[in-house]
Write a protein that holds these residues in place. Structure first.
Motif, short mmCIF file in Angstrom:
data_model
loop_
_atom_site.label_atom_id
_atom_site.label_comp_id
_atom_site.label_asym_id
_atom_site.label_seq_id
_atom_site.Cartn_x
_atom_site.Cartn_y
_atom_site.Cartn_z
N MET A 176 0.83 -1.21 0.00
CA MET A 176 0.00 0.00 0.00
C MET A 176 0.87 1.26 0.00
O MET A 176 0.66 2.17 -0.80
CB MET A 176 -0.86 0.05 1.27
CG MET A 176 -1.98 -0.93 1.34
SD MET A 176 -2.68 -0.82 3.01
CE MET A 176 -3.46 -2.39 3.12
N THR A 177 1.83 1.30 0.93
CA THR A 177 2.62 2.53 1.08
C THR A 177 3.55 2.73 -0.12
O THR A 177 3.71 3.84 -0.61
CB THR A 177 3.43 2.51 2.38
OG1 THR A 177 4.18 1.30 2.43
CG2 THR A 177 2.54 2.57 3.60
N THR A 180 1.49 3.82 -3.13
CA THR A 180 0.99 5.19 -2.96
C THR A 180 2.12 6.20 -3.18
O THR A 180 1.92 7.26 -3.78
CB THR A 180 0.36 5.37 -1.56
OG1 THR A 180 -0.58 4.33 -1.36
CG2 THR A 180 -0.35 6.71 -1.42
N ARG A 181 3.32 5.86 -2.71
CA ARG A 181 4.47 6.74 -2.95
C ARG A 181 4.73 6.92 -4.45
O ARG A 181 4.95 8.04 -4.92
CB ARG A 181 5.72 6.15 -2.30
CG ARG A 181 5.94 6.60 -0.90
CD ARG A 181 7.17 5.98 -0.29
NE ARG A 181 7.07 6.04 1.14
CZ ARG A 181 7.29 7.14 1.86
NH1 ARG A 181 7.66 8.24 1.26
NH2 ARG A 181 7.16 7.12 3.16
N ILE A 184 2.08 9.20 -5.85
CA ILE A 184 2.29 10.62 -5.51
C ILE A 184 3.43 11.18 -6.38
O ILE A 184 3.38 12.32 -6.84
CB ILE A 184 2.61 10.79 -4.01
CG1 ILE A 184 1.40 10.39 -3.16
CG2 ILE A 184 2.99 12.23 -3.69
CD1 ILE A 184 1.67 10.34 -1.67
N PHE A 185 4.42 10.34 -6.61
CA PHE A 185 5.54 10.76 -7.44
C PHE A 185 5.06 11.04 -8.87
O PHE A 185 5.46 12.04 -9.48
CB PHE A 185 6.61 9.66 -7.43
CG PHE A 185 7.95 10.13 -7.90
CD1 PHE A 185 8.56 11.24 -7.35
CD2 PHE A 185 8.61 9.47 -8.92
CE1 PHE A 185 9.79 11.69 -7.79
CE2 PHE A 185 9.85 9.91 -9.37
CZ PHE A 185 10.44 11.02 -8.81
N ALA A 188 3.38 14.35 -8.71
CA ALA A 188 4.30 15.47 -8.52
C ALA A 188 5.12 15.75 -9.78
O ALA A 188 5.45 16.90 -10.06
CB ALA A 188 5.22 15.17 -7.33
N LEU A 189 5.41 14.70 -10.54
CA LEU A 189 6.19 14.89 -11.76
C LEU A 189 5.41 15.67 -12.83
O LEU A 189 5.98 16.07 -13.85
CB LEU A 189 6.65 13.54 -12.32
CG LEU A 189 7.83 12.90 -11.57
CD1 LEU A 189 8.08 11.50 -12.11
CD2 LEU A 189 9.09 13.74 -11.69
N MET A 191 4.72 18.54 -12.53
CA MET A 191 5.36 19.86 -12.51
C MET A 191 6.51 19.95 -13.52
O MET A 191 7.07 21.03 -13.70
CB MET A 191 5.89 20.19 -11.11
CG MET A 191 4.83 20.65 -10.14
SD MET A 191 3.82 22.01 -10.73
CE MET A 191 4.83 23.43 -10.36
N LEU A 249 -2.28 18.48 -13.83
CA LEU A 249 -1.38 19.53 -13.34
C LEU A 249 -0.54 20.08 -14.50
O LEU A 249 -0.37 21.31 -14.63
CB LEU A 249 -0.47 18.91 -12.26
CG LEU A 249 0.49 19.83 -11.53
CD1 LEU A 249 -0.26 20.94 -10.83
CD2 LEU A 249 1.30 19.03 -10.51
N VAL A 274 -6.04 16.91 -5.67
CA VAL A 274 -6.03 16.31 -4.32
C VAL A 274 -7.11 15.23 -4.23
O VAL A 274 -6.89 14.15 -3.67
CB VAL A 274 -6.20 17.40 -3.24
CG1 VAL A 274 -6.39 16.80 -1.87
CG2 VAL A 274 -4.98 18.32 -3.24
N PHE A 278 -6.25 11.28 -3.43
CA PHE A 278 -6.85 10.58 -2.28
C PHE A 278 -7.61 9.34 -2.77
O PHE A 278 -7.59 8.29 -2.12
CB PHE A 278 -7.77 11.51 -1.49
CG PHE A 278 -7.05 12.33 -0.46
CD1 PHE A 278 -6.33 11.72 0.56
CD2 PHE A 278 -7.08 13.71 -0.47
CE1 PHE A 278 -5.64 12.47 1.52
CE2 PHE A 278 -6.40 14.46 0.47
CZ PHE A 278 -5.68 13.84 1.47
#
Lengths: 337, 261
Positions: A176-177, A180-181, A184-185, A188-189, A191, A249, A274, A278
């Motif tokens: 899971m973690t 999820t990381r 999120i990456f 974030a990319l 950008m 984004l 967001v 989520f």
């Protein structure tokens, strides 16, 4: 023009204190409803403080008072001129069944692009393995995927002991973690004008395509589907949605054909990004549980047909959820379903 | 254009300013936050060491989830709960705010914290620091995406005017109407320059000191014309001292100082 500064400060201070009291209350309880009289009083006090700030700005001997008034006016300004919807009390069910799918559909173009890039990666990875089987070590740098798929299947099906016994919960939490990381990456990319997100999606596709073709060529299609489908039909769309968020984004950053300033474009999509991420986290929690508790068990412990059927039901439900959930509210609001 | 101040103009025509935090201060605040996260993780590890005895599986799961929640949730929880501040930001008197002065929203807090994944690349926030350095509003990529800025509100310290001005007769005070006019016409920046020049007067070379005070006195003399008898026999430095006295200290304060003396 202020002649007697001290008298000015003394006469105005009670109004500033009253404004500060109202602001503190508003900030502590964002959901409180003010009466019309209270609102009028609040607005009057704000205008008075703003006027006082304008009068005192040129007064060199009162930097403290000026700074205090600036802070006060800034706080009141943020309350009065805020046009965005106030944060409501947490409504998890409404968020899950209305806001998340509607947000997904609002940015469906970005999702199709995310899917397209992943499929292109799949095609590349699949073709590479088909034409050059030796490229496996480069395309899939994971030890458990390096061997012959037929050997692995035989080994898994003959296993008598549960290799995850006593470790399923921690394995599930790790999945899971970690996923999820990665998601999120991918967001974030966005950008990097979407370039980083696209590379990540393509690379994911390459691995997926390479693994799939490797197992199909070895005649292990049923094992592959039974192994990947129970968690993959949720995990892969989750990564695609994370890519979608990153591309949303990126679209806002690039702003093709729009004469809206960058800040306004980013402001438009910030809440949606967001919401999507989520949603991704939620899907990955489910995928992590399924992968640890079901996907790693094969025949004869769990029949492949049952696992494939489970994955198919999950996929249908997920598609229905993303395509239809909250459609009635969209219709009521005059939006596309 | 790069600036250290964020100016916000309200529809009523009022302008208020906020000082923007630079990359170095922000990096130091992040260092404190990093320590806080480390302490929280260490505490979690100690607690889970007890659970390990009962169930290693459950302890492993909680460790993975706890590490994830603390490392990602720390910034979000602090900034949302403390209205734009974390422990590090509180210590350095920094605060996250909406770039247009509006109320900071939850999705803005989440966005700027999730985008740390890119800002912290390759190590030690190089990308974020570079973006912050190049950005006109000192924004890292997360701030750009969330439309936020980090402002600083340094604790203002009053200058020790008593030590600077005590016991000196001020001829300008004989003309209260001209003093009032002077206080109106001197801008905060000009008053600050005069005060700084007086506070640091002993650091200048003698010739530079004479030239500097002559230039400043000339500037302030143009603001309000006092009668010749008020300026008779007063050196440029003393004139500037008198100007700072009337600008920074009201008559009531002066009386209080005299009474205390």
């Amino acid at each position: 023009m202020i002649i007697d500064l001290q008298r000015f400060v003394a006469s105005e201070r009670p109004h500033w204190t009253e404004l500060e009291r109202i602001l503190s209350k508003l900030e502590a309880e964002p959901n409180q409803q003010m009466t019309l009289e209270q609102l009028q009083r609040f607005h009057r006090l704000y205008e008075r403080a703003a006027a006082d700030l304008a009068r005192i700005t040129t007064f060199s001997s009162e930097p403290e008072t000026r700074r205090y008034l600036e802070t006060l006016v800034a706080r009141a300004y943020s309350e009065i001129h805020e046009t965005r919807e106030r944060p409501r009390r947490l409504q998890p069910l409404k968020w899950l069944f209305h806001e998340l799918p509607r947000t997904f559909r609002r940015h469906i173009r970005a999702f199709w692009l995310s899917l397209g890039i992943t499929l292109a990666g799949c095609a590349f990875g699949g073709l590479a393995i088909a034409f050059d089987p030796d490229s496996k070590s480069v395309l899939m740098p994971f030890p458990h995927l390096q061997g012959d798929p037929a050997d692995r299947v035989a080994e898994e099906e003959q296993a008598t002991d549960d290799r995850l016994a006593g470790g399923k919960t921690s394995f599930s939490a790790y999945l899971m973690t970690h996923n999820t990381r990665v998601s999120i990456f991918a967001l974030a990319l966005g950008m990097t004008w979407g370039v980083g997100t696209m590379i990540l999606l393509f690379y994911n596709g390459v691995i997926l395509g390479a693994v799939a073709v490797d197992y199909i060529r070895a005649g292990q299609t049923k094992f592959l589907l039974g192994w990947l489908m129970p968690h993959g039909v949720v995990e892969i769309p989750a990564i695609l949605i994370a890519g979608q968020a990153g591309l949303v984004l990126a679209f806002a950053l690039v702003g093709w054909g729009r004469r809206v300033p960058l800040a306004a474009r980013l402001r438009e999509v910030s809440r949606d990004i967001v919401t999507l991420i989520f949603g991704v986290a939620l899907l990955l929690v489910w995928a992590g549980l399924v992968e640890a508790f079901l996907s790693q068990y094969h025949e004869p412990v769990v029949p492949y047909a049952a696992k494939i059927a489970f994955g198919t039901v999950e996929l249908i439900l997920l598609c229905l959820f993303l395509a239809r959930s909250g459609a009635s509210e969209s219709k009521r609001n005059g939006e596309a379903p | 254009m790069k600036t250290s101040t964020l100016l916000i103009r309200t529809p009523e025509g009022i302008v208020f300013s906020q000082s923007l935090a630079g990359p170095v201060t922000r990096f130091l605040a992040w260092g404190i936050d990093f320590l806080c996260i480390a302490v929280l993780l260490l505490t979690l590890a100690k607690l889970l060491a007890v659970l390990q005895v009962i169930s290693a599986n459950m302890a492993g799961a909680l460790s993975a989830l706890g590490y994830f929640a603390i490392s990602i949730g720390y910034g979000i929880a602090c900034e949302w709960g403390w209205r734009g501040q974390t422990v590090g930001k509180k210590l350095f008197r920094l605060r996250v705010m909406d770039a247009e002065g509006f109320r900071l929203q939850f999705h803005q807090v989440v966005t700027r914290n999730l985008l740390r994944f890119v800002d912290s690349l390759p190590p030690f926030y190089f990308v974020g620091g570079l973006a912050c350095w190049l950005s006109p509003k000192c924004q890292r990529l997360g701030d750009v995406a969330a439309n936020t800025v980090v402002i600083r509100s340094p604790r203002a310290t009053e200058p020790d005017l008593d030590q600077l001005l005590a016991g000196k007769y001020n001829s300008l005070r004989q003309y209260p109407h001209l003093v009032a006019r002077l206080r109106q016409r001197v801008s905060p920046a000009e008053a600050s320059v005069a005060l700084q020049a007086l506070l640091r007067r002993d650091e200048f070379d003698p010739q530079a000191r004479i030239e500097l005070f002559a230039m400043l006195a000339g500037h302030f003399r143009e603001k309000v014309e006092f009668p010749p008898e008020a300026l008779d026999g007063i050196a440029d430095e003393q004139y500037l001292r008198n100007v700072v006295d009337v600008v920074y200290r009201t008559r009531t304060e002066e009386r209080k100082v005299k009474a205390a003396a």
